[in-house]
Design an enzyme around this catalytic site. Structure first.
Site, short mmCIF file in Angstrom:
data_model
loop_
_atom_site.label_atom_id
_atom_site.label_comp_id
_atom_site.label_asym_id
_atom_site.label_seq_id
_atom_site.Cartn_x
_atom_site.Cartn_y
_atom_site.Cartn_z
N HIS A 19 -8.77 -5.96 12.85
CA HIS A 19 -8.95 -6.66 11.63
C HIS A 19 -8.92 -8.30 12.54
O HIS A 19 -7.72 -8.44 12.78
CB HIS A 19 -8.20 -6.53 10.81
N HIS A 197 -12.42 2.75 6.02
CA HIS A 197 -11.24 3.48 6.20
C HIS A 197 -10.82 4.52 5.25
O HIS A 197 -11.05 4.44 4.00
CB HIS A 197 -9.90 2.33 5.85
N GLU A 200 -5.89 7.47 6.15
CA GLU A 200 -4.65 6.58 6.71
C GLU A 200 -3.60 7.00 5.93
O GLU A 200 -2.69 7.91 6.37
CB GLU A 200 -4.97 5.09 6.79
N1 HPA Z 1 -5.70 -0.26 6.42
C1 HPA Z 1 -6.00 -0.79 5.26
N2 HPA Z 1 -6.39 -2.03 5.28
C2 HPA Z 1 -6.10 -3.11 6.33
C3 HPA Z 1 -5.62 -2.63 7.52
C4 HPA Z 1 -5.34 -1.15 7.58
O1 HPA Z 1 -4.85 -0.59 8.42
N3 HPA Z 1 -5.29 -3.61 8.09
C5 HPA Z 1 -5.86 -4.48 7.64
N4 HPA Z 1 -6.40 -4.46 6.61
ZN ZN Z 2 -7.50 -1.01 9.77
#
Ligand code: HPA
Ligand code: ZN
Length: 333
Positions: A19, A197, A200
């Protein structure tokens, strides 16, 4: 740096999960705050670094969005992007597909054009001056409503020559991919590729949703796939890339310790994993630091390092011919 660390630094690599707002180093944050006459809630670079202790994703996001307030002008976005690209050059990261979060800026009254033009100019200069190729990815913030994502997609349409794909980031738990099915469908119809994403902090089911509903080309993070063995088999069968971010996962407590990280186990099982830095200014390092942290903890063989680098080019949005060139070059190592 020992010999293997040096090898990892010199290995040609592509970065697919980073990012741009997360590459804002405290030094540049301070400089931009002064330039734009913004008061930071910290009085030194050391105080900023000391505040970077997170117990989960949301802890980090709160500080990350606050830091981004110093970004005001096109030149600020240029300087941010250029600083990242210089780090890439030093670590032989030769192709990048960075994310940016337009809503973090448009919500504060910064024009979409200011953001995209600054980033794009730096990416073009890097191709010319540093020999680093790139494709840019625009992320929707999933903690904001679908309507805001639709408005952002609308703003991006005139800049389609500068944006390759759309992604989905920010607070994961409670914001499943299915909330963004319609806006992703519209983005694909407009010609954007998609990533998201998933897995995570959120469950393995979010990975399935990203694949089936958002039709993604890659899963960002994805490490919680292991909680669903059938999903792992599926990821292997379709060779779906996972853009894994080891230091991020430790900093945000997704894994307690790097020795518990599953990236090399997934690699050995045949999942197409790549190594990335996520938010390098906040998580303790760029690509080489991520490779080194994994190599030191697990450990990693030279063949595994080359395979990870090969995966990074193969999982990119480069053409098949360009990918083949990189693979050939890596196989000569
Ligand atoms: N996860 C979700 N949103 C984010 C992340 C991440 O690792 N880094 C920057 N925005
Ligand atoms: Zn990320």
């Amino acid at each position: 740096m020992n010999t293997f660390h040096h090898f990892l630094n010199e290995l040609p690599k592509a970065e697919l999960h980073m990012h741009l707002e997360g590459s804002l180093e405290p030094e540049l944050m301070f400089q931009l705050a002064q330039r734009n006459q913004i008061t930071l809630p910290f009085d030194s670079v050391n105080a900023i670094r000391a505040a970077y202790q997170f117990s989960n994703l949301q802890d980090f996001l709160d500080i990350y969005y606050q830091g981004a307030n110093v970004l005001q002008t096109e030149q600020d976005f240029y300087d941010l992007t250029w600083a990242y690209l210089e780090r890439c050059k030093a670590q032989n990261v030769l192709h990048v597909e960075p994310f940016f979060d337009p809503q973090t800026h448009t919500e504060r009254g910064i024009a979409f054009a200011t953001v995209i033009n600054g980033i794009d100019r730096a990416l073009k200069d890097a191709e010319q001056q540093l020999g680093i190729s790139s494709r840019l990815i625009m992320c929707f913030l999933r903690h904001l409503p679908e309507s805001a994502a639709f408005a952002t997609l609308e703003q991006a349409l005139p800049y389609q020559d500068k944006i390759m794909a759309v992604g989905l980031d920010s607070s994961e738990k409670g914001f499943p991919p299915e909330l963004f099915e319609r806006v992703f469908t519209k983005a694909r119809e407009a010609g954007f590729l998609t990533v998201a994403h998933a897995g995570e902090e959120g469950p393995a089911d979010y990975i399935g949703q990203a694949l089936n509903l958002l039709k993604v080309e890659r899963i960002d993070h994805g490490v919680r796939c292991v909680e669903d063995p059938a999903l792992v088999e599926h990821l292997i069968n379709i060779q779906m890339p996972l853009t894994v971010c080891p230091l991020s996962n430790i900093k945000l407590c997704v894994f307690k310790d790097m020795r518990e990280h599953n990236v090399l186990e997934l690699l050995e099982r045949g999942v197409k994993v790549t190594i990335n830095s996520d938010d390098p200014a906040y998580f303790g390092g760029y690509m080489t630091e991520n490779f080194v942290a994994v190599a030191d903890a697990l450990p990693m063989t030279k063949a595994q390092a080359i395979k990870l680098a090969q995966n990074s080019f193969e999982a990119s949005f480069l053409s098949d011919a360009e990918k083949a060139e990189w693979v050939k070059r890596l196989q000569q190592l």
